[in-house]
Design a protein around this motif. Structure first.
Motif, PDB file in Angstrom:
ATOM      1  N   THR A  43       0.905  -1.235   0.187  1.00 45.33           N
ATOM      2  CA  THR A  43      -0.155   0.036  -0.007  1.00 45.33           C
ATOM      3  C   THR A  43       0.961   1.294  -0.190  1.00 45.33           C
ATOM      4  O   THR A  43       1.970   1.317   0.474  1.00 45.33           O
ATOM      5  CB  THR A  43      -0.837   0.050   1.226  1.00 45.33           C
ATOM      6  OG1 THR A  43       0.037  -0.052   2.486  1.00 45.33           O
ATOM      7  CG2 THR A  43      -2.003  -1.176   1.134  1.00 45.33           C
ATOM      8  N   SER A  44       0.399   2.217  -0.680  1.00 41.72           N
ATOM      9  CA  SER A  44       0.869   3.504  -0.561  1.00 41.72           C
ATOM     10  C   SER A  44       0.837   4.145   0.876  1.00 41.72           C
ATOM     11  O   SER A  44       0.132   3.769   1.584  1.00 41.72           O
ATOM     12  CB  SER A  44       0.507   4.597  -1.670  1.00 41.72           C
ATOM     13  OG  SER A  44      -0.725   4.891  -1.370  1.00 41.72           O
ATOM     14  N   GLY A  46       0.482   7.229   1.985  1.00 39.64           N
ATOM     15  CA  GLY A  46      -0.766   8.307   2.218  1.00 39.64           C
ATOM     16  C   GLY A  46      -2.103   7.753   1.814  1.00 39.64           C
ATOM     17  O   GLY A  46      -2.930   7.779   2.783  1.00 39.64           O
ATOM     18  N   THR A  47      -2.459   7.410   0.785  1.00 38.04           N
ATOM     19  CA  THR A  47      -3.799   7.046   0.302  1.00 38.04           C
ATOM     20  C   THR A  47      -4.096   5.514   0.558  1.00 38.04           C
ATOM     21  O   THR A  47      -5.081   5.024   0.414  1.00 38.04           O
ATOM     22  CB  THR A  47      -4.041   7.093  -1.373  1.00 38.04           C
ATOM     23  OG1 THR A  47      -3.016   6.405  -1.968  1.00 38.04           O
ATOM     24  CG2 THR A  47      -3.682   8.706  -1.549  1.00 38.04           C
ATOM     25  N   LYS A  48      -3.217   4.826   0.796  1.00 41.18           N
ATOM     26  CA  LYS A  48      -3.173   3.196   1.108  1.00 41.18           C
ATOM     27  C   LYS A  48      -3.646   2.562  -0.243  1.00 41.18           C
ATOM     28  O   LYS A  48      -4.355   1.368  -0.151  1.00 41.18           O
ATOM     29  CB  LYS A  48      -4.144   2.948   2.435  1.00 41.18           C
ATOM     30  CG  LYS A  48      -3.598   3.716   3.508  1.00 41.18           C
ATOM     31  CD  LYS A  48      -2.210   2.881   3.817  1.00 41.18           C
ATOM     32  CE  LYS A  48      -1.824   3.350   5.442  1.00 41.18           C
ATOM     33  NZ  LYS A  48      -0.441   2.987   5.414  1.00 41.18           N
ATOM     34  N   ARG A  49      -3.503   2.953  -1.435  1.00 41.76           N
ATOM     35  CA  ARG A  49      -3.795   2.244  -2.669  1.00 41.76           C
ATOM     36  C   ARG A  49      -2.879   1.260  -2.875  1.00 41.76           C
ATOM     37  O   ARG A  49      -1.497   1.175  -2.281  1.00 41.76           O
ATOM     38  CB  ARG A  49      -3.587   3.321  -3.802  1.00 41.76           C
ATOM     39  CG  ARG A  49      -4.639   4.419  -3.852  1.00 41.76           C
ATOM     40  CD  ARG A  49      -4.416   5.256  -5.255  1.00 41.76           C
ATOM     41  NE  ARG A  49      -2.821   6.065  -5.163  1.00 41.76           N
ATOM     42  CZ  ARG A  49      -1.974   5.426  -6.045  1.00 41.76           C
ATOM     43  NH1 ARG A  49      -2.218   4.510  -7.081  1.00 41.76           N
ATOM     44  NH2 ARG A  49      -0.959   6.042  -6.272  1.00 41.76           N
ATOM     45  N   GLU A 100       1.446  17.434  -7.766  1.00 40.63           N
ATOM     46  CA  GLU A 100       1.706  16.246  -8.775  1.00 40.63           C
ATOM     47  C   GLU A 100       2.492  16.403  -9.687  1.00 40.63           C
ATOM     48  O   GLU A 100       2.589  17.465 -10.571  1.00 40.63           O
ATOM     49  CB  GLU A 100       0.186  16.021  -9.247  1.00 40.63           C
ATOM     50  CG  GLU A 100      -0.974  15.537  -8.380  1.00 40.63           C
ATOM     51  CD  GLU A 100      -2.128  15.162  -9.030  1.00 40.63           C
ATOM     52  OE1 GLU A 100      -2.418  15.266 -10.071  1.00 40.63           O
ATOM     53  OE2 GLU A 100      -3.240  14.644  -8.223  1.00 40.63           O
ATOM     54  N   ASP A 140      -4.127   1.008  -9.894  1.00 42.88           N
ATOM     55  CA  ASP A 140      -4.913   2.147 -10.567  1.00 42.88           C
ATOM     56  C   ASP A 140      -4.351   2.457 -11.721  1.00 42.88           C
ATOM     57  O   ASP A 140      -5.095   3.010 -12.813  1.00 42.88           O
ATOM     58  CB  ASP A 140      -4.950   3.481  -9.683  1.00 42.88           C
ATOM     59  CG  ASP A 140      -5.624   3.643  -8.371  1.00 42.88           C
ATOM     60  OD1 ASP A 140      -6.540   2.629  -8.433  1.00 42.88           O
ATOM     61  OD2 ASP A 140      -5.590   4.247  -7.615  1.00 42.88           O
TER      62      ASP A 140
END
Length: 157
Positions: A43-44, A46-49, A100, A140
């Motif tokens: 997972t990342s 920050g966003t936990k993606r 970004e 993603d």
């Protein structure tokens, strides 16, 4: 023509100044269990993606070595990395200041021998094994998903 311009990039990347596109080195960590390929995602912070381990170029390290270092730091991976990448994918990375930046990830296969219980980012990330199909659905980035889906370690040179 430069390396970045030769890539098949999304439309929003094509209109960018080439100097604004950054490169990161990524690790596709895998193992083969009962003839089935399993892919390790993390997972990342920050966003936990769900993502693959990746990071910026490192001085005095070849790109594949930098990818292996990131896999060790971010996922506790001990394994063997291939020198040749299996492909590239594009994404926007959110920096600590919220900016970004467009990035191209160069993806290197890493055959995992062991996973350490303790590693530098253990308290900041989760890690989990997936089939290629499920791993591709979890990430993603469409280009990364395609690389994961099509990955076949038996075809590595």
């Amino acid at each position: 023509m430069s390396f970045i311009r030769r890539l098949a990039m999304p439309k929003d990347f094509r209109k960018l100044d080439e100097d604004s596109i950054r490169e990161q080195y990524a690790a596709l960590c895998y193992r083969v269990v009962n003839d089935k390929v399993r892919v390790l995602l993390i997972t990342s912070r920050g966003t936990k993606r769900w993502i693959v381990p990746k990071g910026w170029p490192m001085s005095r390290k070849a790109p594949h070595e930098a990818a292996l270092t990131e896999a060790a730091e971010e996922a506790g991976v001990i394994g063997r990395v291939r020198k040749e990448p299996i492909g590239h994918y594009t994404y926007y990375k959110v920096l600590d200041d919220g900016q970004e930046v467009p990035c191209v990830g160069t993806l290197f296969p890493v055959r995992v021998r062991l996973l350490r219980a303790e590693y530098p980012e253990a308290n900041e990330r989760d890690r989990k094994w997936f089939s290629r199909k499920k791993a591709a659905k979890k990430v993603d980035e469409p280009d990364l998903a395609a690389l994961i889906r099509e990955f076949d370690p038996s075809k590595l040179k």
